[in-house]
Design a protein around this motif. Structure first.
Motif, PDB file in Angstrom:
ATOM      1  N   PHE A  70       0.854  -1.225  -0.118  1.00 38.91           N
ATOM      2  CA  PHE A  70       0.086  -0.044  -0.368  1.00 38.91           C
ATOM      3  C   PHE A  70       1.013   1.173  -0.418  1.00 38.91           C
ATOM      4  O   PHE A  70       0.576   2.364  -0.370  1.00 38.91           O
ATOM      5  CB  PHE A  70      -0.629  -0.189   1.214  1.00 38.91           C
ATOM      6  CG  PHE A  70      -2.450  -1.060   0.545  1.00 38.91           C
ATOM      7  CD1 PHE A  70      -3.193  -0.546   0.396  1.00 38.91           C
ATOM      8  CD2 PHE A  70      -2.421  -1.983   1.303  1.00 38.91           C
ATOM      9  CE1 PHE A  70      -3.743  -1.245   0.101  1.00 38.91           C
ATOM     10  CE2 PHE A  70      -3.218  -2.970   1.279  1.00 38.91           C
ATOM     11  CZ  PHE A  70      -4.170  -1.957   0.951  1.00 38.91           C
ATOM     12  N   PHE A  71       1.468   1.215   0.528  1.00 41.00           N
ATOM     13  CA  PHE A  71       2.635   2.252   0.682  1.00 41.00           C
ATOM     14  C   PHE A  71       3.409   2.502  -0.574  1.00 41.00           C
ATOM     15  O   PHE A  71       3.036   3.678  -1.094  1.00 41.00           O
ATOM     16  CB  PHE A  71       4.232   2.157   1.057  1.00 41.00           C
ATOM     17  CG  PHE A  71       5.222   3.473   2.088  1.00 41.00           C
ATOM     18  CD1 PHE A  71       4.990   4.193   2.627  1.00 41.00           C
ATOM     19  CD2 PHE A  71       5.739   2.447   1.311  1.00 41.00           C
ATOM     20  CE1 PHE A  71       5.597   5.560   2.399  1.00 41.00           C
ATOM     21  CE2 PHE A  71       7.513   4.159   1.593  1.00 41.00           C
ATOM     22  CZ  PHE A  71       6.827   5.236   2.031  1.00 41.00           C
ATOM     23  N   LYS A  72       3.416   1.296  -1.942  1.00 41.87           N
ATOM     24  CA  LYS A  72       4.518   1.958  -3.148  1.00 41.87           C
ATOM     25  C   LYS A  72       2.942   2.162  -4.010  1.00 41.87           C
ATOM     26  O   LYS A  72       3.222   2.766  -5.111  1.00 41.87           O
ATOM     27  CB  LYS A  72       4.081   0.501  -3.475  1.00 41.87           C
ATOM     28  CG  LYS A  72       6.029  -0.220  -2.846  1.00 41.87           C
ATOM     29  CD  LYS A  72       6.738  -1.551  -3.432  1.00 41.87           C
ATOM     30  CE  LYS A  72       8.038  -1.465  -2.613  1.00 41.87           C
ATOM     31  NZ  LYS A  72       8.682  -2.862  -3.041  1.00 41.87           N
ATOM     32  N   LYS A  73       1.510   1.626  -3.472  1.00 40.69           N
ATOM     33  CA  LYS A  73       0.832   2.093  -4.083  1.00 40.69           C
ATOM     34  C   LYS A  73       0.133   3.591  -3.856  1.00 40.69           C
ATOM     35  O   LYS A  73      -0.328   3.980  -5.213  1.00 40.69           O
ATOM     36  CB  LYS A  73      -0.337   1.286  -3.737  1.00 40.69           C
ATOM     37  CG  LYS A  73      -1.623   1.083  -4.483  1.00 40.69           C
ATOM     38  CD  LYS A  73      -2.959   0.033  -4.494  1.00 40.69           C
ATOM     39  CE  LYS A  73      -3.501   0.136  -5.549  1.00 40.69           C
ATOM     40  NZ  LYS A  73      -4.887  -0.823  -4.638  1.00 40.69           N
ATOM     41  N   ASN A  74       0.156   4.035  -2.908  1.00 38.17           N
ATOM     42  CA  ASN A  74       0.126   5.317  -2.551  1.00 38.17           C
ATOM     43  C   ASN A  74       1.134   6.305  -3.211  1.00 38.17           C
ATOM     44  O   ASN A  74       1.633   7.531  -2.556  1.00 38.17           O
ATOM     45  CB  ASN A  74      -0.609   5.418  -1.003  1.00 38.17           C
ATOM     46  CG  ASN A  74      -1.222   4.929  -1.259  1.00 38.17           C
ATOM     47  OD1 ASN A  74      -2.312   4.620  -1.454  1.00 38.17           O
ATOM     48  ND2 ASN A  74      -1.500   4.058   0.463  1.00 38.17           N
ATOM     49  N   ASN A  75       2.556   5.667  -4.209  1.00 37.11           N
ATOM     50  CA  ASN A  75       3.303   6.897  -4.022  1.00 37.11           C
ATOM     51  C   ASN A  75       4.454   7.405  -3.377  1.00 37.11           C
ATOM     52  O   ASN A  75       4.349   7.975  -3.298  1.00 37.11           O
ATOM     53  CB  ASN A  75       2.868   7.490  -4.837  1.00 37.11           C
ATOM     54  CG  ASN A  75       1.968   7.243  -6.660  1.00 37.11           C
ATOM     55  OD1 ASN A  75       3.000   6.586  -7.681  1.00 37.11           O
ATOM     56  ND2 ASN A  75       1.147   7.858  -6.406  1.00 37.11           N
ATOM     57  N   ALA A  76       4.410   6.063  -2.454  1.00 35.34           N
ATOM     58  CA  ALA A  76       5.541   6.247  -1.155  1.00 35.34           C
ATOM     59  C   ALA A  76       5.254   7.145  -0.297  1.00 35.34           C
ATOM     60  O   ALA A  76       5.517   7.818  -0.004  1.00 35.34           O
ATOM     61  CB  ALA A  76       6.981   6.732  -1.801  1.00 35.34           C
ATOM     62  N   ILE A  77       3.511   7.370  -0.075  1.00 32.95           N
ATOM     63  CA  ILE A  77       2.990   8.027   1.025  1.00 32.95           C
ATOM     64  C   ILE A  77       2.337   7.547   2.120  1.00 32.95           C
ATOM     65  O   ILE A  77       1.318   6.209   1.603  1.00 32.95           O
ATOM     66  CB  ILE A  77       2.068   8.855   0.229  1.00 32.95           C
ATOM     67  CG1 ILE A  77       2.874  10.145  -0.548  1.00 32.95           C
ATOM     68  CG2 ILE A  77       1.061  10.180   1.050  1.00 32.95           C
ATOM     69  CD1 ILE A  77       1.684  11.221  -1.667  1.00 32.95           C
ATOM     70  N   TRP A  78       2.417   7.851   3.049  1.00 36.18           N
ATOM     71  CA  TRP A  78       1.546   6.694   4.243  1.00 36.18           C
ATOM     72  C   TRP A  78       0.855   7.888   5.057  1.00 36.18           C
ATOM     73  O   TRP A  78       1.271   9.009   5.417  1.00 36.18           O
ATOM     74  CB  TRP A  78       3.150   6.327   5.337  1.00 36.18           C
ATOM     75  CG  TRP A  78       1.963   5.225   6.078  1.00 36.18           C
ATOM     76  CD1 TRP A  78       1.990   4.907   7.339  1.00 36.18           C
ATOM     77  CD2 TRP A  78       2.004   4.459   5.797  1.00 36.18           C
ATOM     78  NE1 TRP A  78       1.088   3.751   7.686  1.00 36.18           N
ATOM     79  CE2 TRP A  78       1.242   3.166   6.517  1.00 36.18           C
ATOM     80  CE3 TRP A  78       1.452   3.085   4.481  1.00 36.18           C
ATOM     81  CZ2 TRP A  78       0.544   1.842   6.986  1.00 36.18           C
ATOM     82  CZ3 TRP A  78       1.468   2.037   5.097  1.00 36.18           C
ATOM     83  CH2 TRP A  78       0.684   1.036   5.849  1.00 36.18           C
TER      84      TRP A  78
END
Length: 267
Positions: A70-78
């Protein structure tokens, strides 16, 4: 608008904190002795309590691939919501596994007697109320530490004006185009291509950031984003990620070819 939350994507560091949590839960149970554990001898405690430690460790690490997905899917945003979902899944998993250990291995009781209520009230809730704040604090601190390390690795493209500067990660820089006394910096921000105009000379930028590659008198590219070559109508181009075409002049062709071949081999 979703609120950002500090996050560290390092699997190695999360494995370390999972191990720390598992050791902590063993110490907590060994000395607090909830729900009949006080009846055990020290040898039995050493036999059974590590099962809870192992369960905490496993419940944490099995969520790491999902977390990084999910971190990568959100373009490295948490986001805060991502963190809350992670903690909820961790609580559900640990409850299911620790209750299974408790009811089947440590206090197996035959018949219709339910251990769910005493386990939840006297064992699980006290453990969660002490472990969860620790998890929240450690994960937040780890995320903040990671953000500071990343911030320190950023480069700064400075212009001649007092406010003409841009801080970014080198690998987020895609290419720079010259236009008279200005440069147009194309870079990625959360996976989206953006541009910034800075008053500076391309030759000065080339001298400052030697890993950038001159392809044309008006262009510098980051070889990290090289995708493929394109040759049509006797004109050579490099295609960068996001299908961005950049011209390659004859003057720089040989150097561009050798530099990109060397860079891609290293990658």
């Amino acid at each position: 608008m979703k609120t950002l939350y500090p996050f560290d994507s390092s699997i190695k560091r999360h494995l370390i904190i999972a191990f720390i949590f598992s050791i902590w839960i063993f110490i907590f149970l060994f000395y607090t002795e909830p729900l009949g554990i006080e009846m055990f001898s020290n040898s039995k405690k050493l036999k059974y309590l590590p099962l809870y430690s192992i369960s905490i460790f496993l419940c944490y690490i099995i969520l790491l691939p999902l977390q990084n997905y999910f971190f990568k899917k959100n373009n490295a945003i948490w986001h805060v919501t991502n963190e809350i979902v992670f903690l909820i899944l961790f609580i559900i998993n640990t409850f299911a596994l620790t209750y299974s250990i408790f009811s089947n291995l440590i206090f197996p009781i035959k018949g219709n007697i339910s251990l769910l209520k005493p386990f939840t009230q006297q064992f699980y809730i006290p453990a969660v109320l002490t472990l969860l704040p620790l998890i929240i604090i450690v994960r937040w601190a780890l995320g903040r530490y990671s953000q500071k390390r990343i911030e320190n690795k950023k480069i700064e493209i400075k212009g001649s004006g007092n406010y003409d500067n841009l801080r970014l990660h080198f690998n987020d820089l895609v290419y720079i185009k010259s236009s008279d006394n200005y440069i147009e910096v194309s870079y990625l921000e959360s996976g989206v291509l953006k541009k910034a105009i800075i008053r500076a000379l391309l030759t000065n930028i080339e001298k400052t950031f030697t890993d950038l590659l001159r392809t044309h008198r008006s262009y510098l590219i980051n070889p990290f984003h090289f995708k493929q070559w394109n040759s049509s109508k006797n004109k050579l181009e490099v295609i960068l990620k996001n299908d961005i075409p950049i011209p390659v002049s004859k003057t720089y062709t040989e150097n561009v070819r050798s530099s990109i071949n060397f860079t891609t081999k290293k990658l």
